[in-house]
Design a protein around this motif. Structure first.
Motif, PDB file in Angstrom:
ATOM      1  N   SER A  14      16.697   8.966   3.154  1.00 43.31           N
ATOM      2  CA  SER A  14      16.515   7.567   3.537  1.00 43.31           C
ATOM      3  C   SER A  14      17.838   6.833   3.743  1.00 43.31           C
ATOM      4  O   SER A  14      17.855   5.729   4.256  1.00 43.31           O
TER       5      SER A  14
ATOM      6  N   CYS B 210      16.045  -8.543  -5.393  1.00 38.98           N
ATOM      7  CA  CYS B 210      15.999  -7.305  -4.616  1.00 38.98           C
ATOM      8  C   CYS B 210      16.882  -6.259  -5.300  1.00 38.98           C
ATOM      9  O   CYS B 210      18.070  -6.485  -5.514  1.00 38.98           O
TER      10      CYS B 210
ATOM     11  N   CYS C 104      16.888  -2.921  -4.128  1.00 33.67           N
ATOM     12  CA  CYS C 104      17.206  -1.854  -3.179  1.00 33.67           C
ATOM     13  C   CYS C 104      18.411  -2.199  -2.302  1.00 33.67           C
ATOM     14  O   CYS C 104      19.103  -1.324  -1.816  1.00 33.67           O
TER      15      CYS C 104
ATOM     16  N   CYS D 189      14.010 -10.515  -2.889  1.00 31.83           N
ATOM     17  CA  CYS D 189      13.182  -9.540  -2.186  1.00 31.83           C
ATOM     18  C   CYS D 189      12.240 -10.284  -1.246  1.00 31.83           C
ATOM     19  O   CYS D 189      11.696 -11.331  -1.599  1.00 31.83           O
TER      20      CYS D 189
ATOM     21  N   HIS E  72       6.278  -2.312  -5.655  1.00 25.08           N
ATOM     22  CA  HIS E  72       7.335  -1.502  -5.043  1.00 25.08           C
ATOM     23  C   HIS E  72       7.944  -2.272  -3.884  1.00 25.08           C
ATOM     24  O   HIS E  72       7.322  -3.144  -3.284  1.00 25.08           O
ATOM     25  N   CYS E  73       9.171  -1.903  -3.552  1.00 24.31           N
ATOM     26  CA  CYS E  73       9.871  -2.515  -2.427  1.00 24.31           C
ATOM     27  C   CYS E  73       9.214  -2.053  -1.125  1.00 24.31           C
ATOM     28  O   CYS E  73       8.784  -0.903  -1.000  1.00 24.31           O
ATOM     29  N   ALA E  74       9.159  -2.943  -0.140  1.00 20.58           N
ATOM     30  CA  ALA E  74       8.548  -2.598   1.141  1.00 20.58           C
ATOM     31  C   ALA E  74       9.456  -1.707   1.987  1.00 20.58           C
ATOM     32  O   ALA E  74       8.977  -0.895   2.767  1.00 20.58           O
ATOM     33  N   LYS E  75      10.762  -1.830   1.830  1.00 17.24           N
ATOM     34  CA  LYS E  75      11.687  -1.072   2.672  1.00 17.24           C
ATOM     35  C   LYS E  75      12.092   0.257   2.055  1.00 17.24           C
ATOM     36  O   LYS E  75      12.206   1.259   2.749  1.00 17.24           O
ATOM     37  N   VAL E  76      12.371   0.278   0.754  1.00 19.69           N
ATOM     38  CA  VAL E  76      12.755   1.507   0.054  1.00 19.69           C
ATOM     39  C   VAL E  76      11.818   1.625  -1.150  1.00 19.69           C
ATOM     40  O   VAL E  76      12.039   0.994  -2.180  1.00 19.69           O
ATOM     41  N   PRO E  77      10.771   2.441  -1.046  1.00 19.15           N
ATOM     42  CA  PRO E  77       9.737   2.462  -2.097  1.00 19.15           C
ATOM     43  C   PRO E  77      10.184   2.999  -3.453  1.00 19.15           C
ATOM     44  O   PRO E  77       9.455   2.860  -4.426  1.00 19.15           O
ATOM     45  N   GLU E  78      11.391   3.585  -3.544  1.00 22.60           N
ATOM     46  CA  GLU E  78      11.863   4.066  -4.846  1.00 22.60           C
ATOM     47  C   GLU E  78      12.239   2.914  -5.781  1.00 22.60           C
ATOM     48  O   GLU E  78      12.430   3.127  -6.970  1.00 22.60           O
TER      49      GLU E  78
ATOM     50  N   ALA F  38      11.769  -1.237  -7.264  1.00 27.23           N
ATOM     51  CA  ALA F  38      10.801  -2.309  -7.518  1.00 27.23           C
ATOM     52  C   ALA F  38      11.571  -3.609  -7.694  1.00 27.23           C
ATOM     53  O   ALA F  38      12.623  -3.623  -8.346  1.00 27.23           O
TER      54      ALA F  38
END
Length: 179
Positions: free
Chosen positions: A48, A92, A94, A103, A109-115, A117
């Motif tokens: 990613s 945010c 990520c 964010c 979970h984050c919308a852009k990088v799901p790893e 929160a």
């Protein structure tokens, strides 16, 4: 005799030969000019990392734990934001949100990088806050981790500044303490 020739005169110059110290300084400065901050392509990169809009700088921690997610670094330095005690903000983690440091899609979970929160933040008082911009701090607030990141990215600049500061302090302190 040392670097001076006989009778205290400098040795004669040989055409086409550069003095050894001058060549060493040129090589060091040339290497420093060619140095660039590390990129995601040269290290153990996640799939990613290439898709991210902001640079990713892995820390020494990620050398020991390479499978932990590494946040992007939108800026090296804190964000100064006005916060209200009546609102709940979502920090945010990520580094890819367009509304930094908050964010844009708070949730599990984050919308852009799901790893990652988003981290909920409820200020106790109204006013300006310094929020982490490098995403390396353990909390939402800036704790100076960006200074260590800057030193990791630009060691020659930081080393030169540290030497100059110590030199100026030494000269000033010697001048003040001399009888």
């Amino acid at each position: 005799v040392g670097s001076l020739g006989l009778r205290g005169r400098p040795p004669p110059r040989i055409p086409g030969r550069v003095p050894p110290m001058f060549g060493l300084l040129n090589r060091i400065m040339g290497a420093a000019a060619k140095m660039q901050p590390p990129s995601a392509a040269g290290s153990q990169a996640c799939a990613s990392w290439a898709k991210r809009a902001n640079p990713v700088y892995p820390s020494p921690w990620n050398k020991w734990f390479p499978y932990e997610p590494v946040p992007s670094t939108p800026q090296i330095g804190p964000y100064k934001v006005q916060c209200s005690a009546k609102e709940t903000y979502h920090f945010c983690t990520c580094g890819e949100s367009t509304t930094q440091p908050w964010c844009e899609a708070p949730g599990a979970h984050c919308a852009k990088v799901p790893e990652f929160a988003p981290r909920a933040y409820q200020p106790q008082h109204d006013g300006a806050k310094l929020m982490c911009g490098c995403k390396k701090a353990p909390d939402s607030f800036c704790n100076g981790s960006c200074a260590l990141l800057y030193a990791d990215l630009y060691p020659y600049i930081v080393g030169t500044g540290g030497f100059a500061g110590c030199f100026v302090f030494g000269v000033f302190y010697t001048w003040m303490m001399h009888p």
